[in-house]
Design a protein around this motif. Structure first.
Motif, PDB file in Angstrom:
ATOM      1  N   SER A 210       0.788  -0.983  -0.080  1.00 18.44           N
ATOM      2  CA  SER A 210       0.000   0.094   0.058  1.00 18.44           C
ATOM      3  C   SER A 210       0.752   1.159   0.022  1.00 18.44           C
ATOM      4  CB  SER A 210      -0.915  -0.040   1.390  1.00 18.44           C
ATOM      5  OG  SER A 210      -1.759  -1.070   1.118  1.00 18.44           O
ATOM      6  N   VAL A 211       0.576   2.229  -0.710  1.00 16.64           N
ATOM      7  CA  VAL A 211       1.132   3.554  -0.733  1.00 16.64           C
ATOM      8  C   VAL A 211       0.461   4.578  -0.168  1.00 16.64           C
ATOM      9  CG1 VAL A 211       2.308   5.149  -2.243  1.00 16.64           C
ATOM     10  CG2 VAL A 211       2.208   2.728  -3.067  1.00 16.64           C
ATOM     11  N   VAL A 212       1.320   5.341   0.991  1.00 15.51           N
ATOM     12  CA  VAL A 212       0.660   6.299   1.649  1.00 15.51           C
ATOM     13  C   VAL A 212       1.181   7.544   1.132  1.00 15.51           C
ATOM     14  CG1 VAL A 212       0.296   7.238   3.631  1.00 15.51           C
ATOM     15  CG2 VAL A 212       0.155   4.987   3.660  1.00 15.51           C
ATOM     16  N   PRO A 213       0.469   8.564   0.670  1.00 11.59           N
ATOM     17  CA  PRO A 213       0.953   9.817   0.149  1.00 11.59           C
ATOM     18  C   PRO A 213       1.232  10.789   1.389  1.00 11.59           C
ATOM     19  CG  PRO A 213      -1.593   9.990  -0.279  1.00 11.59           C
ATOM     20  CD  PRO A 213      -1.080   8.718   0.284  1.00 11.59           C
ATOM     21  N   LEU A 214       2.276  11.620   1.159  1.00 15.46           N
ATOM     22  CA  LEU A 214       2.888  12.504   2.120  1.00 15.46           C
ATOM     23  C   LEU A 214       2.802  13.918   1.468  1.00 15.46           C
ATOM     24  CD1 LEU A 214       6.284  10.800   2.929  1.00 15.46           C
ATOM     25  CD2 LEU A 214       4.046  10.545   4.224  1.00 15.46           C
ATOM     26  N   PRO A 248       9.294  10.234  -4.575  1.00 16.81           N
ATOM     27  CA  PRO A 248       8.934  11.648  -4.001  1.00 16.81           C
ATOM     28  C   PRO A 248       7.585  11.638  -3.189  1.00 16.81           C
ATOM     29  CG  PRO A 248       8.769  11.623  -6.103  1.00 16.81           C
ATOM     30  CD  PRO A 248       9.341  10.590  -6.044  1.00 16.81           C
ATOM     31  N   GLU A 249       7.367  12.039  -1.951  1.00 19.46           N
ATOM     32  CA  GLU A 249       6.019  12.175  -1.319  1.00 19.46           C
ATOM     33  C   GLU A 249       5.226  11.050  -1.255  1.00 19.46           C
ATOM     34  OE1 GLU A 249       4.203  15.750  -3.044  1.00 19.46           O
ATOM     35  OE2 GLU A 249       5.775  17.110  -2.552  1.00 19.46           O
ATOM     36  N   ALA A 250       5.901   9.915  -0.831  1.00 18.95           N
ATOM     37  CA  ALA A 250       5.131   8.700  -0.577  1.00 18.95           C
ATOM     38  C   ALA A 250       6.006   7.731   0.180  1.00 18.95           C
ATOM     39  CB  ALA A 250       4.940   8.044  -2.185  1.00 18.95           C
ATOM     40  N   ILE A 251       5.202   6.991   0.894  1.00 19.04           N
ATOM     41  CA  ILE A 251       6.056   5.905   1.600  1.00 19.04           C
ATOM     42  C   ILE A 251       5.001   4.734   1.483  1.00 19.04           C
ATOM     43  CG2 ILE A 251       6.095   5.102   3.918  1.00 19.04           C
ATOM     44  CD1 ILE A 251       6.761   7.582   5.228  1.00 19.04           C
ATOM     45  N   THR A 252       5.860   3.565   1.293  1.00 19.15           N
ATOM     46  CA  THR A 252       5.420   2.014   0.860  1.00 19.15           C
ATOM     47  C   THR A 252       5.058   1.219   2.027  1.00 19.15           C
ATOM     48  OG1 THR A 252       6.413   2.423  -1.541  1.00 19.15           O
ATOM     49  CG2 THR A 252       5.609   0.194  -0.824  1.00 19.15           C
ATOM     50  N   LEU A 253       3.888   0.730   2.188  1.00 21.01           N
ATOM     51  CA  LEU A 253       3.783  -0.102   3.297  1.00 21.01           C
ATOM     52  C   LEU A 253       3.684  -1.584   3.010  1.00 21.01           C
ATOM     53  CD1 LEU A 253       0.801   1.687   5.105  1.00 21.01           C
ATOM     54  CD2 LEU A 253       3.296   1.900   5.403  1.00 21.01           C
ATOM     55  N   SER A 254       4.512  -2.527   3.195  1.00 24.87           N
ATOM     56  CA  SER A 254       4.577  -3.886   2.785  1.00 24.87           C
ATOM     57  C   SER A 254       4.214  -4.949   3.755  1.00 24.87           C
ATOM     58  CB  SER A 254       5.991  -4.079   1.981  1.00 24.87           C
ATOM     59  OG  SER A 254       6.100  -5.557   1.659  1.00 24.87           O
ATOM     60  N   SER A 255       3.296  -5.893   3.404  1.00 20.54           N
ATOM     61  CA  SER A 255       2.761  -7.051   4.373  1.00 20.54           C
ATOM     62  C   SER A 255       2.133  -7.936   3.727  1.00 20.54           C
ATOM     63  CB  SER A 255       2.175  -6.368   5.716  1.00 20.54           C
ATOM     64  OG  SER A 255       1.847  -7.359   6.385  1.00 20.54           O
ATOM     65  N   PHE A 256       2.248  -9.056   3.911  1.00 20.29           N
ATOM     66  CA  PHE A 256       1.366 -10.185   3.389  1.00 20.29           C
ATOM     67  C   PHE A 256      -0.085 -10.161   4.072  1.00 20.29           C
ATOM     68  CE2 PHE A 256       5.439 -11.606   1.429  1.00 20.29           C
ATOM     69  CZ  PHE A 256       4.990 -12.153   0.372  1.00 20.29           C
ATOM     70  N   ASP A 257      -0.196  -9.740   5.281  1.00 23.43           N
ATOM     71  CA  ASP A 257      -1.089  -9.776   5.903  1.00 23.43           C
ATOM     72  C   ASP A 257      -2.024  -8.236   5.788  1.00 23.43           C
ATOM     73  OD1 ASP A 257      -3.383  -9.361   7.833  1.00 23.43           O
ATOM     74  OD2 ASP A 257      -2.267 -10.441   9.446  1.00 23.43           O
ATOM     75  N   PRO A 258      -3.225  -8.475   4.690  1.00 26.52           N
ATOM     76  CA  PRO A 258      -3.931  -7.244   4.511  1.00 26.52           C
ATOM     77  C   PRO A 258      -4.500  -6.496   5.593  1.00 26.52           C
ATOM     78  CG  PRO A 258      -5.143  -9.260   3.805  1.00 26.52           C
ATOM     79  CD  PRO A 258      -3.713  -9.696   4.384  1.00 26.52           C
ATOM     80  N   VAL A 259      -5.019  -7.167   6.518  1.00 22.85           N
ATOM     81  CA  VAL A 259      -5.625  -6.496   7.832  1.00 22.85           C
ATOM     82  C   VAL A 259      -4.462  -5.488   8.535  1.00 22.85           C
ATOM     83  CG1 VAL A 259      -6.661  -6.828   9.938  1.00 22.85           C
ATOM     84  CG2 VAL A 259      -7.219  -8.292   8.238  1.00 22.85           C
ATOM     85  N   ARG A 260      -3.456  -6.353   8.666  1.00 24.05           N
ATOM     86  CA  ARG A 260      -2.256  -5.586   9.537  1.00 24.05           C
ATOM     87  C   ARG A 260      -1.735  -4.138   8.276  1.00 24.05           C
ATOM     88  NH1 ARG A 260       2.271  -9.926  11.304  1.00 24.05           N
ATOM     89  NH2 ARG A 260       0.967 -11.160  12.891  1.00 24.05           N
ATOM     90  N   ARG A 261      -1.584  -4.457   7.264  1.00 25.95           N
ATOM     91  CA  ARG A 261      -1.488  -3.393   6.420  1.00 25.95           C
ATOM     92  C   ARG A 261      -2.506  -2.268   6.242  1.00 25.95           C
ATOM     93  NH1 ARG A 261      -1.127  -6.406   1.908  1.00 25.95           N
ATOM     94  NH2 ARG A 261      -2.762  -5.373   0.899  1.00 25.95           N
ATOM     95  N   GLU A 262      -3.831  -2.658   6.232  1.00 28.56           N
ATOM     96  CA  GLU A 262      -4.685  -1.555   6.198  1.00 28.56           C
ATOM     97  C   GLU A 262      -4.722  -0.762   7.711  1.00 28.56           C
ATOM     98  OE1 GLU A 262      -8.115   0.521   5.003  1.00 28.56           O
ATOM     99  OE2 GLU A 262      -6.593  -0.668   4.174  1.00 28.56           O
ATOM    100  N   ALA A 263      -4.468  -1.557   8.932  1.00 28.84           N
ATOM    101  CA  ALA A 263      -4.295  -0.764  10.148  1.00 28.84           C
ATOM    102  C   ALA A 263      -3.197  -0.011  10.125  1.00 28.84           C
ATOM    103  CB  ALA A 263      -4.267  -1.912  11.333  1.00 28.84           C
ATOM    104  N   ALA A 264      -1.900  -0.324   9.679  1.00 26.87           N
ATOM    105  CA  ALA A 264      -0.766   0.472   9.411  1.00 26.87           C
ATOM    106  C   ALA A 264      -1.071   1.820   8.635  1.00 26.87           C
ATOM    107  CB  ALA A 264       0.225  -0.319   8.861  1.00 26.87           C
TER     108      ALA A 264
END
Length: 518
Positions: A210-214, A248-264
């Motif tokens: 998942s990618v979170v914009p900054l 630029p202006e983005a952070i990537t969240l990586s996890s095989f557990d979609p629930v953890r990734r969504e919470a993060a």
């Protein structure tokens, strides 16, 4: 003055005379010494010459003695070699004589054997003539008894042997096919593992990232924190890897557990919006995000129950059902797929007069194992069966979950309906990124390839093109030939068509006898 001059002259004369006398005396003395030395040298030379003559004569005598000894040795060695050679020659002569005797004996034996062989050949020729006569009489007798000529009998035997050979070939092919399947399974695991290693990155970027914009790049430093304490706290609390790279202006969240990734993702978005990023605040936001995700999961599970009309599920099972909102399979959202299967199974059950509620319940829960298959060992079918047993679902629902992929034979109507509904939902046009036109062309091409073989009466592409069922004419295609036909058809499909996954070739041969009672 004149007197002094005369004195000087006389003195000079005297001095000269004295010098000349001294010189002459010295010369005489030296002459005597030289003559004496010359005499000594001549004596010494004479002595040396005599010694040299004596030494030369001595060496000459020694050389003569040595030469005589050497001649004696050479003569003795030559005599010894001559004796050895004479001995060797005598031995060779004896061996040659023995070999000549042996050759004479062998020659006599060969002549005797040739004579016997000629006698046997004569007897064999006589026997062969007799055998030919018997063979001819037997052939005539066989032709009279069987009613076949020799050519007809030969053709009959060839056809019989060909049929037996085809039968044996089919059996052997079946054995080889089984061995190849086992080898193919092993090889397939290796190929899949290699494919995963090569291609997992592209797929993982879609389903595990998942990618979170900054708002700006300065926020990256605040998220990392002093000596990385903020990012470590966020990763430890969520179990998700935060990848901060040159994007630029983005952070990537990586996890095989979609629930953890969504919470993060939710927690990170809240922290960015709040602006206060430190370990205590991160822990607070992560707890809130987890609670929000749990609420969403519960709501999604209840929504699925409401949409399908399924009630009475265990609350924990409802939560597990809601987790499928974050799970995808072949591009399909698993929760939406389960809801669709429940609706299709209910419609089929209504048409057949079966239990609609039970069919919907089984359809909704058939893929429940996919919600936690990354946390629990085993296939999603086995995990789903265990969950259904744990939360006391009915035996019909448990059996439908267990049989929806054909792992066990379907014994109930509901299980068959769930199988059909799952295939329809998963393979319908557009469900997995295939348009309707390509889907229809693929099915038509599959039936066309099947009907190109001799002896095929009808062919039906079923299971959305994942299986081809072929009806053959029993009077043309024998039981043994069915194996060869299925194999040849599978090879032709592989060479002429492009398709996802695999296609099951199912050849059916049946004989029917029809009569009428009047």
């Amino acid at each position: 003055m004149p007197g002094n001059t005369g004195f000087y002259i006389v003195s000079a004369i005297l001095i000269f005379v004295a010098c000349a006398g001294g010189f002459f005396a010295g010369f005489l003395y030296r002459k005597k010494i030289a003559e004496k030395e010359i005499g000594s040298a001549e004596d010494e030379a004479t002595r040396i010459l005599n010694d040299a003559i004596k030494s030369a004569e001595t060496k000459k005598r020694e050389a003569v003695v040595e030469a005589r000894e050497e001649v004696f040795k050479v003569r003795a060695e030559a005599d010894r070699e001559l004796k050895e050679r004479r001995s060797d020659v005598q031995k060779q002569e004896r061996r040659i004589q023995q070999k000549e005797e042996q050759l004479d004996r062998k020659h006599e034996n060969i002549e005797k054997k040739e004579e016997k062989l000629n006698q046997k050949l004569k007897k064999a020729d006589d026997s062969l003539e007799e055998i030919e006569g018997l063979k001819q009489s037997q052939m005539e007798a066989l032709e009279r008894i069987s009613g076949f000529t020799a050519e007809e009998a030969k053709s009959f035997l060839i056809s019989t042997v060909e049929e037996e050979a085809r039968h044996d070939a089919a059996l052997r092919l079946k054995e080889l096919d089984q061995q190849l399947k086992e080898e193919a399974d092993r090889r397939a695991r290796e190929v899949i593992a290699l494919a995963i290693q090569r291609c997992a990155a592209d797929h993982a970027s879609e389903v595990t990232v998942s990618v979170v914009p900054l708002p700006n790049d300065e926020m990256k430093g605040r998220i990392i924190g002093r000596e990385g304490r903020n990012i470590r706290a966020l990763e430890n609390l969520t179990g998700v890897d935060l990848i901060i790279d040159d994007t630029p202006e983005a952070i990537t969240l990586s996890s095989f557990d979609p629930v953890r990734r969504e919470a993060a993702r939710i927690a990170l978005e809240k922290l960015i919006a709040d602006g206060r990023i430190h370990p205590a605040r991160i822990e607070e936001m992560v707890e809130k995000a987890k609670a929000e995700v749990e609420t969403t999961i519960k709501q999604e599970g209840e929504r699925a129950m409401f949409e399908t009309g399924v009630h009475g599920l265990n609350p924990e099972l409802v939560k597990i059902l809601g987790r499928m909102r974050y799970r995808t399979s072949y591009g399909q959202n698993v929760l939406n797929h389960s809801i669709e299967v429940a609706h299709i199974a209910g419609l089929l059950a209504a048409e057949l007069g079966a239990d609609v509620t039970l069919a919907k319940r089984a359809g909704l829960l058939h893929d429940i194992g996919k919600a936690i298959d990354h946390e629990v060992e085993g296939s999603h079918v086995a995990i789903g069966v265990d969950l259904a047993k744990k939360y006391r679902e009915s035996p019909e629902v448990i059996h439908a979950i267990e049989a929806h992929h054909g792992d066990v034979e379907a014994r109930t109507v509901v299980a068959c309906l769930v199988q059909a509904a799952d295939a329809i939902s998963a393979a319908r046009p557009g469900a997995r990124r295939e348009n309707l036109e390509a889907y229809i062309k693929r099915l038509e091409k599959l039936e066309e390839v099947a009907e190109s073989f001799e002896g095929v009466e009808k062919s039906f592409a079923i299971q959305a093109g994942r299986e081809i069922r072929i009806m053959v004419k029993p009077e043309i295609v024998k039981d043994d030939e069915m194996i060869l036909l299925a194999r040849d058809l599978a090879k032709k499909i592989e060479s002429e068509m492009s398709y996802p996954g695999q296609i099951k070739v199912h050849v059916v041969r049946e004989s029917r006898a029809i009569d009428y009672a009047k």
